[in-house]
Design a protein around this motif. Structure first.
Motif, PDB file in Angstrom:
ATOM      1  N   GLU A 164     -43.770   8.305  -8.016  1.00  0.00           N
ATOM      2  CA  GLU A 164     -44.414   7.865  -7.095  1.00  0.00           C
ATOM      3  C   GLU A 164     -43.978   8.443  -5.690  1.00  0.00           C
ATOM      4  O   GLU A 164     -44.901   8.656  -4.805  1.00  0.00           O
ATOM      5  CB  GLU A 164     -44.122   6.052  -7.006  1.00  0.00           C
ATOM      6  CG  GLU A 164     -44.877   5.347  -8.151  1.00  0.00           C
ATOM      7  CD  GLU A 164     -44.635   4.010  -8.224  1.00  0.00           C
ATOM      8  OE1 GLU A 164     -44.072   3.496  -7.014  1.00  0.00           O
ATOM      9  OE2 GLU A 164     -44.850   3.377  -9.270  1.00  0.00           O
ATOM     10  N   LEU A 165     -42.834   8.658  -5.422  1.00  0.00           N
ATOM     11  CA  LEU A 165     -42.490   9.331  -4.267  1.00  0.00           C
ATOM     12  C   LEU A 165     -42.863  10.454  -4.103  1.00  0.00           C
ATOM     13  O   LEU A 165     -43.210  10.848  -3.176  1.00  0.00           O
ATOM     14  CB  LEU A 165     -40.799   9.312  -4.229  1.00  0.00           C
ATOM     15  CG  LEU A 165     -40.202   9.882  -3.217  1.00  0.00           C
ATOM     16  CD1 LEU A 165     -40.585   9.110  -1.855  1.00  0.00           C
ATOM     17  CD2 LEU A 165     -38.688   9.772  -3.141  1.00  0.00           C
ATOM     18  N   ALA A 166     -42.915  11.144  -5.238  1.00  0.00           N
ATOM     19  CA  ALA A 166     -43.505  12.788  -5.186  1.00  0.00           C
ATOM     20  C   ALA A 166     -45.110  12.727  -4.834  1.00  0.00           C
ATOM     21  O   ALA A 166     -45.309  13.476  -4.006  1.00  0.00           O
ATOM     22  CB  ALA A 166     -43.338  13.468  -6.582  1.00  0.00           C
ATOM     23  N   GLU A 167     -45.769  11.524  -5.242  1.00  0.00           N
ATOM     24  CA  GLU A 167     -47.060  11.736  -4.935  1.00  0.00           C
ATOM     25  C   GLU A 167     -47.430  10.983  -3.570  1.00  0.00           C
ATOM     26  O   GLU A 167     -48.610  11.405  -3.091  1.00  0.00           O
ATOM     27  CB  GLU A 167     -47.825  10.848  -6.149  1.00  0.00           C
ATOM     28  CG  GLU A 167     -47.801  11.434  -7.610  1.00  0.00           C
ATOM     29  CD  GLU A 167     -48.229  10.382  -8.631  1.00  0.00           C
ATOM     30  OE1 GLU A 167     -48.326   9.230  -8.501  1.00  0.00           O
ATOM     31  OE2 GLU A 167     -48.237  10.822  -9.737  1.00  0.00           O
ATOM     32  N   ASP A 168     -46.652  10.124  -3.182  1.00  0.00           N
ATOM     33  CA  ASP A 168     -47.084   9.674  -1.780  1.00  0.00           C
ATOM     34  C   ASP A 168     -46.286   9.923  -0.649  1.00  0.00           C
ATOM     35  O   ASP A 168     -46.713   9.666   0.551  1.00  0.00           O
ATOM     36  CB  ASP A 168     -46.564   7.962  -1.856  1.00  0.00           C
ATOM     37  CG  ASP A 168     -47.496   7.211  -3.096  1.00  0.00           C
ATOM     38  OD1 ASP A 168     -48.350   7.854  -3.771  1.00  0.00           O
ATOM     39  OD2 ASP A 168     -46.926   6.344  -3.616  1.00  0.00           O
ATOM     40  N   ALA A 169     -45.253  10.844  -0.786  1.00  0.00           N
ATOM     41  CA  ALA A 169     -44.473  11.028   0.593  1.00  0.00           C
ATOM     42  C   ALA A 169     -45.134  12.543   1.031  1.00  0.00           C
ATOM     43  O   ALA A 169     -45.509  13.386   0.111  1.00  0.00           O
ATOM     44  CB  ALA A 169     -43.152  11.211  -0.067  1.00  0.00           C
TER      45      ALA A 169
END
Length: 324
Positions: A164-169
């Motif tokens: 999720e961090l990779a997709e959202d940041a």
């Protein structure tokens, strides 16, 4: 080191599908307050807003959903310094599985109360080593083990935080992740290596809970003496699975003092406007060290792993370390 044991992105993606609808996709947000405090852009992954108050709900849910009918019927057992026990108790209650949670007496009393309120049986031991020993005995008696970190299913599910961090940041150069037994950083590092291969990943421990640092120095997992007040990071050793992930994928593991971790908790409250626990507060002093190492141009990601510390506990630690 067996690179074949490194969790692949397909396992993490499958875990994300399995737990969807059971857990929260937590916010990934820029933090103007921490950016001002640290002097570099900071993005936070707010796992303290996860169901049960920490990332642990992800791994517990994935493991419970993977069990056979016989394993479910036997009931599950786990050892915990707080967050894994809360997560297993709450998610077992939601999925109609009987749970036993073993905790050391030093674990937050609030964690035991929440686990019991969720329907779990809570067993207390004198220390964390005794808790792991009792967990092993209960497993031998027939209960199904849900290990807090020594399980590929759990590691893959914790890796959904990194997915999720990779997709959202936005663009990040350095991501900091707290380490207890290493399940969170193992999964997050595997996800980021696949999705953001240029990002450096830094682990953070507290003094007196240095299981991964000592494993790296020794060339493999070793027993460690525990003395940190941060019970949620206090694993008596890491495991081969998490050690292999960290040694292969993580830039360095930094160690900060308990006082620094508690100060970081207060700074997160004041500057990021989130109430975290010292297991997340330890990221801030470590972030300052990372910025000293990497220099200009750094863009930080902080995995704020949990918020299951009462105001009274934090104030007590603040008084103990002379922070007020």
């Amino acid at each position: 080191m067996d690179i074949a044991n490194i969790t692949d992105i397909q396992a993490i993606e499958a875990a994300a599908e399995r737990i969807a609808g059971h857990v929260v996709r937590t916010p990934t947000v820029a933090s103007p307050g921490l950016t001002d405090l640290l002097g570099a852009p900071v993005t936070t992954k707010l796992e303290l807003l996860q169901r049960t108050g920490s990332f642990k709900a992800r791994g517990a849910t994935a493991k419970l959903l993977s069990l056979s009918e016989a394993e479910r019927a036997a009931g599950v057992v786990a050892v915990s310094g707080g967050n894994h026990g809360i997560a297993l108790a709450v998610m077992s209650g939601a999925l109609d599985v009987k749970a036993t949670v073993v905790m050391p007496r030093a674990a937050p009393a609030r964690a035991a109360r929440i686990a019991e309120a969720a329907g779990a049986t809570v067993r207390l031991t004198e220390d964390m080593e005794g808790a792991f020993a009792l967990m092993s005995r209960l497993e031998a008696e027939g209960l199904t083990l849900v290990h807090p970190y020594d399980d590929p299913v759990v590691v893959a599910a914790q890796g959904t935080v990194g997915l999720e961090l990779a997709e959202d940041a936005d663009e990040l150069t350095d991501v900091l992740v707290s380490i207890g037994g290493g399940g969170l950083i193992a999964g997050v590092a595997a996800a980021l290596r696949a999705r953001r291969p240029g990002v450096r990943i830094w682990g953070v421990e507290t003094e007196g809970a240095q299981a991964m640092s000592e494993a790296l120095a020794a060339g493999g997992p070793v027993p460690v003496a525990l003395s940190s007040v941060v019970s949620t990071l206090s694993a008596p050793s890491v495991c081969e699975l998490t050690y292999e992930h960290v040694s292969a994928l993580v830039t360095e593991v930094l160690v900060v003092s308990d006082a620094e971790a508690v100060r970081g908790t207060l700074d997160l409250a004041e500057h990021a406007k989130v109430w975290a626990e010292p297991a997340a507060g330890c990221l801030l002093p470590a972030a300052r060290r990372v910025l000293e190492r990497v220099g200009d141009g750094a863009r930080l990601g902080l995995v704020v792993c949990g918020g299951n510390a009462s105001p009274w506990d934090v104030m007590s630690w603040a008084d103990r370390f002379g922070l007020r």
